[in-house]
Design a protein around this motif. Structure first.
Motif, mmCIF file in Angstrom:
data_model
loop_
_atom_site.group_PDB
_atom_site.id
_atom_site.type_symbol
_atom_site.label_atom_id
_atom_site.label_comp_id
_atom_site.label_asym_id
_atom_site.label_seq_id
_atom_site.Cartn_x
_atom_site.Cartn_y
_atom_site.Cartn_z
ATOM 1 N N VAL A 160 4.291 6.625 10.825
ATOM 2 C CA VAL A 160 4.628 5.375 10.158
ATOM 3 C C VAL A 160 5.417 5.715 8.899
ATOM 4 C CG1 VAL A 160 3.709 3.326 8.995
ATOM 5 C CG2 VAL A 160 2.594 4.205 11.062
ATOM 6 N N PRO A 161 6.668 5.277 8.787
ATOM 7 C CA PRO A 161 7.504 5.611 7.622
ATOM 8 C C PRO A 161 6.823 5.259 6.300
ATOM 9 C CG PRO A 161 8.833 4.582 9.327
ATOM 10 C CD PRO A 161 7.409 4.452 9.771
ATOM 11 N N TYR A 162 6.995 6.145 5.332
ATOM 12 C CA TYR A 162 6.355 5.994 4.019
ATOM 13 C C TYR A 162 7.423 5.846 2.925
ATOM 14 C CZ TYR A 162 2.694 7.016 0.487
ATOM 15 O OH TYR A 162 1.803 6.964 -0.564
ATOM 16 N N VAL A 163 8.236 6.875 2.732
ATOM 17 C CA VAL A 163 9.319 6.841 1.742
ATOM 18 C C VAL A 163 10.513 7.616 2.291
ATOM 19 C CG1 VAL A 163 7.820 6.607 -0.279
ATOM 20 C CG2 VAL A 163 8.383 8.897 0.586
ATOM 21 N N TRP A 164 11.681 7.406 1.687
ATOM 22 C CA TRP A 164 12.887 8.103 2.148
ATOM 23 C C TRP A 164 13.880 8.270 1.010
ATOM 24 C CZ3 TRP A 164 17.771 5.804 1.980
ATOM 25 C CH2 TRP A 164 17.793 4.427 1.715
ATOM 26 N N ASP A 326 3.135 -4.263 -1.581
ATOM 27 C CA ASP A 326 2.642 -3.959 -2.918
ATOM 28 C C ASP A 326 2.356 -2.475 -3.110
ATOM 29 O OD1 ASP A 326 2.529 -6.579 -4.318
ATOM 30 O OD2 ASP A 326 1.213 -7.088 -2.666
ATOM 31 N N VAL A 327 1.792 -1.854 -2.093
ATOM 32 C CA VAL A 327 1.552 -0.411 -2.192
ATOM 33 C C VAL A 327 2.880 0.341 -2.144
ATOM 34 C CG1 VAL A 327 0.481 1.585 -1.086
ATOM 35 C CG2 VAL A 327 -0.771 -0.582 -1.248
ATOM 36 N N GLN A 328 3.780 -0.094 -1.301
ATOM 37 C CA GLN A 328 5.105 0.532 -1.237
ATOM 38 C C GLN A 328 5.822 0.465 -2.589
ATOM 39 O OE1 GLN A 328 7.530 1.463 1.853
ATOM 40 N NE2 GLN A 328 5.583 2.550 1.924
ATOM 41 N N GLN A 329 5.644 -0.635 -3.299
ATOM 42 C CA GLN A 329 6.242 -0.765 -4.633
ATOM 43 C C GLN A 329 5.702 0.306 -5.575
ATOM 44 O OE1 GLN A 329 3.979 -2.881 -7.151
ATOM 45 N NE2 GLN A 329 5.058 -1.626 -8.657
ATOM 46 N N GLN A 330 4.384 0.503 -5.560
ATOM 47 C CA GLN A 330 3.783 1.509 -6.431
ATOM 48 C C GLN A 330 4.250 2.915 -6.081
ATOM 49 O OE1 GLN A 330 -0.395 1.150 -7.783
ATOM 50 N NE2 GLN A 330 -0.577 -0.327 -6.114
ATOM 51 N N VAL A 331 4.253 3.218 -4.797
ATOM 52 C CA VAL A 331 4.650 4.549 -4.344
ATOM 53 C C VAL A 331 6.096 4.835 -4.737
ATOM 54 C CG1 VAL A 331 4.979 6.025 -2.332
ATOM 55 C CG2 VAL A 331 3.015 4.491 -2.424
ATOM 56 N N ALA A 332 6.972 3.851 -4.541
ATOM 57 C CA ALA A 332 8.398 4.043 -4.844
ATOM 58 C C ALA A 332 8.620 4.309 -6.328
ATOM 59 C CB ALA A 332 9.189 2.821 -4.396
ATOM 60 N N GLU A 333 7.989 3.516 -7.190
ATOM 61 C CA GLU A 333 8.177 3.710 -8.623
ATOM 62 C C GLU A 333 7.599 5.031 -9.101
ATOM 63 O OE1 GLU A 333 6.556 0.123 -10.417
ATOM 64 O OE2 GLU A 333 8.600 -0.520 -10.864
ATOM 65 N N GLN A 343 10.507 -5.105 1.800
ATOM 66 C CA GLN A 343 9.825 -6.206 1.124
ATOM 67 C C GLN A 343 9.231 -5.783 -0.220
ATOM 68 O OE1 GLN A 343 7.015 -7.893 3.964
ATOM 69 N NE2 GLN A 343 8.545 -9.388 4.603
ATOM 70 N N ALA A 344 9.217 -4.480 -0.476
ATOM 71 C CA ALA A 344 8.793 -3.999 -1.786
ATOM 72 C C ALA A 344 9.747 -4.493 -2.874
ATOM 73 C CB ALA A 344 8.715 -2.478 -1.805
ATOM 74 N N CYS A 345 10.940 -4.922 -2.471
ATOM 75 C CA CYS A 345 11.932 -5.431 -3.425
ATOM 76 C C CYS A 345 11.914 -6.948 -3.516
ATOM 77 C CB CYS A 345 13.330 -4.956 -3.026
ATOM 78 S SG CYS A 345 13.635 -3.223 -3.425
#
Length: 404
Positions: A160-164, A326-333, A343-345
């Motif tokens: 499952v994709p996480y970050v890139w 919401d979790v994707q937003q935290q991980v990205a920052e 949708q993190a954006c």
């Protein structure tokens, strides 16, 4: 490697749905269906739901998972534990090779691993991970389509994709005219102009950028995929790196090292990513990142299920949790890379400037990227030809070309 971003991070506010899955294993004593033509010991994709087991054992590189220990504002583990009852145990590894070794260890049973590309493909090939039933991961279809396809093998999904992120060519606009391609780094005559002020990432996968340079410069080599190289193609890329070596100031491991080199004036040209460009631009440093004319490479980290998973239901809840906006937003920052979920954006999550800098949701940009995969002997998986070179050979070539 990951580096902690300095932007303020919101507390995790994603709502985890209590989805749990029973994972059947084809190993002896653990079940399996009669007549299955897959080798004994190969883990099967989940097909049913069940209650969480109360525990979850994960494997990841530093910074991939945060529970408030580094910064109390950065914590997407505690809310997960409170909502699911699954207590997270984390083993942080220093290198991808250590990660691969632990996943191969039959005496260890990790439920999941946040795998970078040099590890992910090998885990699939070695049957060290189980297929993912994506129908049981709420929000999976919201993830970027191209990323979702990167870990599909024979009709099955293994991550499952996480970050890139992309691997850009970064330059100081005061010292370097806008470069058009990788030749600025790899052509000896051009690299000589900036001798001692060039930085490169310290990774065997950086050989792929040299391969892209050769793909356009020496068509007789017939390079198609920069991550699938024959012995002759790999040797040619190694020679490019050997000729470049006298002009390299630093082979950086941590993204912060590349930032420091440009900020301090020690570097004016090199390999970098959107993170370094963004940080330096926000510090009013005159740098730009470009997509080279020969093509650009990139990478994706993905969550994968261990073949010897002990807590499959909690693992599926974790897959769902980490894919949520919401979790994707935290991980990205925190990590300074692009989230797999655009949708993190949306809403008031990530700032528009961040999303623009990291090209979140920009599918035209994504289509230009050749995403990394672990080099293997098989040049053509369908034809089952073993005419190419594997990651061990890439590692040896990298060391010989840049270290010895």
């Amino acid at each position: 490697m990951r580096f902690k971003a300095t932007t303020r991070v919101k507390a995790g506010a994603a709502v985890a749905v209590a989805v749990a899955v029973a994972l059947a294993l084809a190993a002896a004593g653990l079940g399996g269906s009669e007549g299955d033509d897959e080798p004994v010991g190969v883990a099967k994709a989940a097909s049913t739901l069940g209650p969480g087991e109360g525990m979850l054992n994960l494997l990841a590189l530093p910074g991939s998972i945060e529970s408030g220990g580094t910064d109390p504002r950065v914590d997407w583990v505690t809310p997960f534990q409170e909502r699911t009852g699954c207590k997270v145990g984390l083993k942080a590894v220093k290198t991808p090779e250590e990660m691969a070794g632990l996943m191969r260890d039959a005496d260890r049973r990790y439920d999941g691993v946040a795998a970078p590309p040099e590890v992910a493909g090998r885990l699939v090939a070695e049957n060290q991970v189980a297929p993912v039933n994506t129908d049981l991961v709420d929000g999976y279809k919201k993830l970027e389509p191209k990323l979702r396809g990167l870990l599909r093998r024979n009709g099955k999904t293994y991550g499952v994709p996480y970050v890139w992120s992309a691997n850009l060519l970064m330059y100081d606009t005061r010292a370097v005219p806008p470069p058009s391609g990788w030749s600025a780094l790899f052509d000896p005559a051009q690299a000589r102009r900036y001798s001692g002020r060039i930085v490169m990432r310290d990774s065997p996968l950086a050989i792929a950028e040299a391969a892209l340079y050769l793909k356009g410069r020496d068509r007789k080599l017939k390079i198609r995929d920069p991550y699938s190289l024959t012995p002759a193609q790999l040797a040619a890329a190694g020679r490019v790196l050997t000729r470049q070596r006298p002009h390299v100031e630093e082979y950086w491991e941590r993204p912060a090292d590349a930032v420091s080199a440009f900020a301090g004036g020690r570097a004016v040209l090199g390999q970098a990513g959107p993170y370094q460009v963004d940080v330096l631009n926000r510090a009013s440093r005159p740098v730009q990142g470009v997509l080279p004319s020969e093509g650009v490479t990139g990478w994706m980290d993905a969550w994968m299920i261990g073949a010897r998973v002990q807590h499959p239901n909690c693992m599926y809840q974790w897959l769902q949790w980490t894919a949520s906006p919401d979790v994707q937003q935290q991980v990205a920052e925190w990590t300074g890379v692009a989230p797999a979920n655009p949708q993190a954006c949306s809403g008031d999550r990530l700032k528009p400037g961040f999303c623009a800098a990291y090209h979140v949701g920009d599918r035209d940009y994504l289509e230009k990227i050749v995403f990394a995969h672990a080099p293997t002997k098989a040049c053509d998986a369908k034809a089952k030809k073993n005419d190419c070179t594997d990651y061990a050979e890439w590692t040896r070539t990298w060391i010989e070309s840049t270290k010895l």
